[in-house]
Write a protein that holds these residues in place. Structure first.
Motif, mmCIF file in Angstrom:
data_model
loop_
_atom_site.group_PDB
_atom_site.id
_atom_site.type_symbol
_atom_site.label_atom_id
_atom_site.label_comp_id
_atom_site.label_asym_id
_atom_site.label_seq_id
_atom_site.Cartn_x
_atom_site.Cartn_y
_atom_site.Cartn_z
ATOM 1 N N GLU A 166 7.763 29.783 7.339
ATOM 2 C CA GLU A 166 8.167 28.572 8.053
ATOM 3 C C GLU A 166 7.521 28.467 9.430
ATOM 4 O O GLU A 166 7.141 27.386 9.862
ATOM 5 C CB GLU A 166 9.693 28.509 8.179
ATOM 6 N N GLU A 167 7.417 29.569 10.127
ATOM 7 C CA GLU A 167 6.918 29.536 11.498
ATOM 8 C C GLU A 167 5.388 29.557 11.586
ATOM 9 O O GLU A 167 4.819 28.931 12.463
ATOM 10 C CB GLU A 167 7.486 30.709 12.302
ATOM 11 N N SER A 168 4.738 30.292 10.694
ATOM 12 C CA SER A 168 3.287 30.461 10.780
ATOM 13 C C SER A 168 2.541 29.975 9.555
ATOM 14 O O SER A 168 1.323 29.879 9.579
ATOM 15 C CB SER A 168 2.944 31.950 10.985
ATOM 16 N N GLY A 169 3.258 29.718 8.483
ATOM 17 C CA GLY A 169 2.612 29.311 7.250
ATOM 18 C C GLY A 169 1.982 30.462 6.494
ATOM 19 O O GLY A 169 1.127 30.270 5.639
ATOM 20 N N ARG A 170 2.426 31.693 6.782
ATOM 21 C CA ARG A 170 1.828 32.833 6.097
ATOM 22 C C ARG A 170 2.788 33.404 5.070
ATOM 23 O O ARG A 170 4.001 33.332 5.207
ATOM 24 C CB ARG A 170 1.369 33.902 7.077
ATOM 25 N N LYS A 171 2.206 33.980 4.042
ATOM 26 C CA LYS A 171 2.989 34.604 2.980
ATOM 27 C C LYS A 171 3.018 36.105 3.225
ATOM 28 O O LYS A 171 1.975 36.718 3.463
ATOM 29 C CB LYS A 171 2.361 34.300 1.623
ATOM 30 N N VAL A 172 4.211 36.678 3.160
ATOM 31 C CA VAL A 172 4.352 38.120 3.331
ATOM 32 C C VAL A 172 5.146 38.691 2.167
ATOM 33 O O VAL A 172 5.935 37.997 1.536
ATOM 34 C CB VAL A 172 5.056 38.481 4.666
ATOM 35 N N ALA A 173 4.902 39.958 1.904
ATOM 36 C CA ALA A 173 5.727 40.711 0.959
ATOM 37 C C ALA A 173 6.613 41.632 1.786
ATOM 38 O O ALA A 173 6.133 42.288 2.713
ATOM 39 C CB ALA A 173 4.849 41.518 0.014
ATOM 40 N N VAL A 174 7.888 41.674 1.459
ATOM 41 C CA VAL A 174 8.841 42.473 2.226
ATOM 42 C C VAL A 174 9.582 43.413 1.291
ATOM 43 O O VAL A 174 10.102 42.993 0.257
ATOM 44 C CB VAL A 174 9.857 41.568 2.961
ATOM 45 N N THR A 222 19.873 19.518 7.644
ATOM 46 C CA THR A 222 18.690 18.655 7.663
ATOM 47 C C THR A 222 18.660 17.699 8.851
ATOM 48 O O THR A 222 17.644 17.054 9.098
ATOM 49 C CB THR A 222 18.570 17.837 6.358
ATOM 50 N N TRP A 223 19.759 17.600 9.576
ATOM 51 C CA TRP A 223 19.796 16.712 10.742
ATOM 52 C C TRP A 223 18.937 17.230 11.895
ATOM 53 O O TRP A 223 18.598 16.475 12.799
ATOM 54 C CB TRP A 223 21.224 16.530 11.225
ATOM 55 N N PHE A 224 18.603 18.506 11.879
ATOM 56 C CA PHE A 224 17.804 19.108 12.958
ATOM 57 C C PHE A 224 16.326 18.968 12.607
ATOM 58 O O PHE A 224 15.708 19.887 12.062
ATOM 59 C CB PHE A 224 18.191 20.578 13.147
ATOM 60 N N ASN A 225 15.762 17.787 12.907
ATOM 61 C CA ASN A 225 14.413 17.481 12.447
ATOM 62 C C ASN A 225 13.471 17.006 13.557
ATOM 63 O O ASN A 225 12.450 16.398 13.277
ATOM 64 C CB ASN A 225 14.485 16.428 11.339
ATOM 65 N N LYS A 226 13.821 17.290 14.811
ATOM 66 C CA LYS A 226 13.033 16.772 15.932
ATOM 67 C C LYS A 226 12.443 17.894 16.777
ATOM 68 O O LYS A 226 12.963 18.997 16.833
ATOM 69 C CB LYS A 226 13.897 15.893 16.830
ATOM 70 N N ALA A 227 11.346 17.561 17.450
ATOM 71 C CA ALA A 227 10.759 18.399 18.495
ATOM 72 C C ALA A 227 10.263 17.452 19.577
ATOM 73 O O ALA A 227 9.654 16.424 19.261
ATOM 74 C CB ALA A 227 9.610 19.245 17.958
ATOM 75 N N ILE A 271 8.907 19.558 10.454
ATOM 76 C CA ILE A 271 10.266 20.080 10.614
ATOM 77 C C ILE A 271 11.187 19.486 9.548
ATOM 78 O O ILE A 271 12.042 20.183 8.999
ATOM 79 C CB ILE A 271 10.803 19.825 12.036
ATOM 80 N N VAL A 272 10.985 18.215 9.223
ATOM 81 C CA VAL A 272 11.752 17.599 8.131
ATOM 82 C C VAL A 272 11.538 18.392 6.838
ATOM 83 O O VAL A 272 12.496 18.724 6.121
ATOM 84 C CB VAL A 272 11.342 16.122 7.931
ATOM 85 N N ALA A 273 10.277 18.736 6.562
ATOM 86 C CA ALA A 273 9.957 19.492 5.343
ATOM 87 C C ALA A 273 10.571 20.885 5.389
ATOM 88 O O ALA A 273 11.081 21.386 4.382
ATOM 89 C CB ALA A 273 8.444 19.571 5.158
ATOM 90 N N ARG A 274 10.538 21.512 6.559
ATOM 91 C CA ARG A 274 11.132 22.845 6.700
ATOM 92 C C ARG A 274 12.631 22.803 6.410
ATOM 93 O O ARG A 274 13.159 23.644 5.680
ATOM 94 C CB ARG A 274 10.891 23.384 8.109
ATOM 95 N N ARG A 275 13.316 21.814 6.996
ATOM 96 C CA ARG A 275 14.754 21.718 6.772
ATOM 97 C C ARG A 275 15.071 21.492 5.293
ATOM 98 O O ARG A 275 16.065 21.996 4.774
ATOM 99 C CB ARG A 275 15.350 20.581 7.610
ATOM 100 N N LYS A 276 14.236 20.737 4.602
ATOM 101 C CA LYS A 276 14.451 20.504 3.163
ATOM 102 C C LYS A 276 14.300 21.811 2.382
ATOM 103 O O LYS A 276 15.061 22.071 1.443
ATOM 104 C CB LYS A 276 13.464 19.452 2.638
ATOM 105 N N ARG A 277 13.322 22.625 2.755
ATOM 106 C CA ARG A 277 13.147 23.922 2.072
ATOM 107 C C ARG A 277 14.333 24.837 2.349
ATOM 108 O O ARG A 277 14.837 25.517 1.450
ATOM 109 C CB ARG A 277 11.834 24.571 2.510
#
Length: 200
Positions: free
Chosen positions: A41-49, A171-176, A184-190
């Protein structure tokens, strides 16, 4: 949007971070979720944990995507590094190692998690089926700040056991910077989609 510096290619192996305090706060399943999803979400990178509750550690391996080890200015001019880290110690001109970034993320999530869990008894580890909503609440608290989360309708609804409604309130938290941002809208949906796994 500012150009974000990155390090080279994805690395083999991974970094080991101490997560005992985070595990104690949010449990192994939620720890796995936040350490996997927040870099995406923050960097767009995929990690294995891989989380080891017995050792109190997690191994985080970058699979793909950029690693922001040098501080940059985000879309609203906030100094940012690693996986969306801002605030204390994050100043333009600084650089961090992959291990430092991973441990700083864990430390921030632990601090945010302590506040989120304290104001949301409805997320207690003793309550079944809370791993996904716990992730969503912590992700939101980490992104917008725990004071905003703790004053939110989402938090009140979780405490009232209204999980489906809480996942919608997220999902209401969609602003910067005072404007709705499609990313951010897409992030909240995920996050909502993950949250709703505890609403059935």
């Amino acid at each position: 949007m500012a150009t974000q510096p990155e390090t080279g290619q994805p690395k083999k192996g991974g970094v080991v971070v101490l997560v005992a305090a985070l595990l104690a706060l949010i449990g192994p399943a939620t720890t796995q979720l936040v350490l996997t999803e927040i870099p995406m979400e923050e960097s767009g990178r995929k990690v294995a944990v891989t989380v080891s509750p017995q050792a109190g550690t997690a191994t985080i391996t970058n699979i793909s995507g950029k690693q922001y080890l040098r501080v940059y200015l985000d879309m609203i001019g906030v100094a940012t590094a690693c996986d969306g880290l801002t605030g204390e110690g994050i100043m333009v001109g600084r650089e961090f190692t992959e291990g430092q970034c991973a441990q700083m993320l864990v430390d921030r999530l632990t601090a945010d998690g302590a506040r989120v869990m304290a104001c949301t008894p409805g997320l207690a580890l003793s309550i079944p089926r809370r791993d996904h909503v716990r992730y969503a609440a912590l992700s939101l608290g980490h992104h917008v700040g725990w004071p905003t989360y703790c004053a939110s309708t989402m938090r009140r609804q979780i405490n009232a056991g209204q999980i489906r409604a809480a996942c919608t309130s997220l999902t209401w938290f969609n602003k910067a910077g005072g404007r709705v941002v499609p990313g951010i809208v897409a992030r909240r949906k995920r996050e909502q989609a993950i949250c709703l796994k505890d609403a059935t």
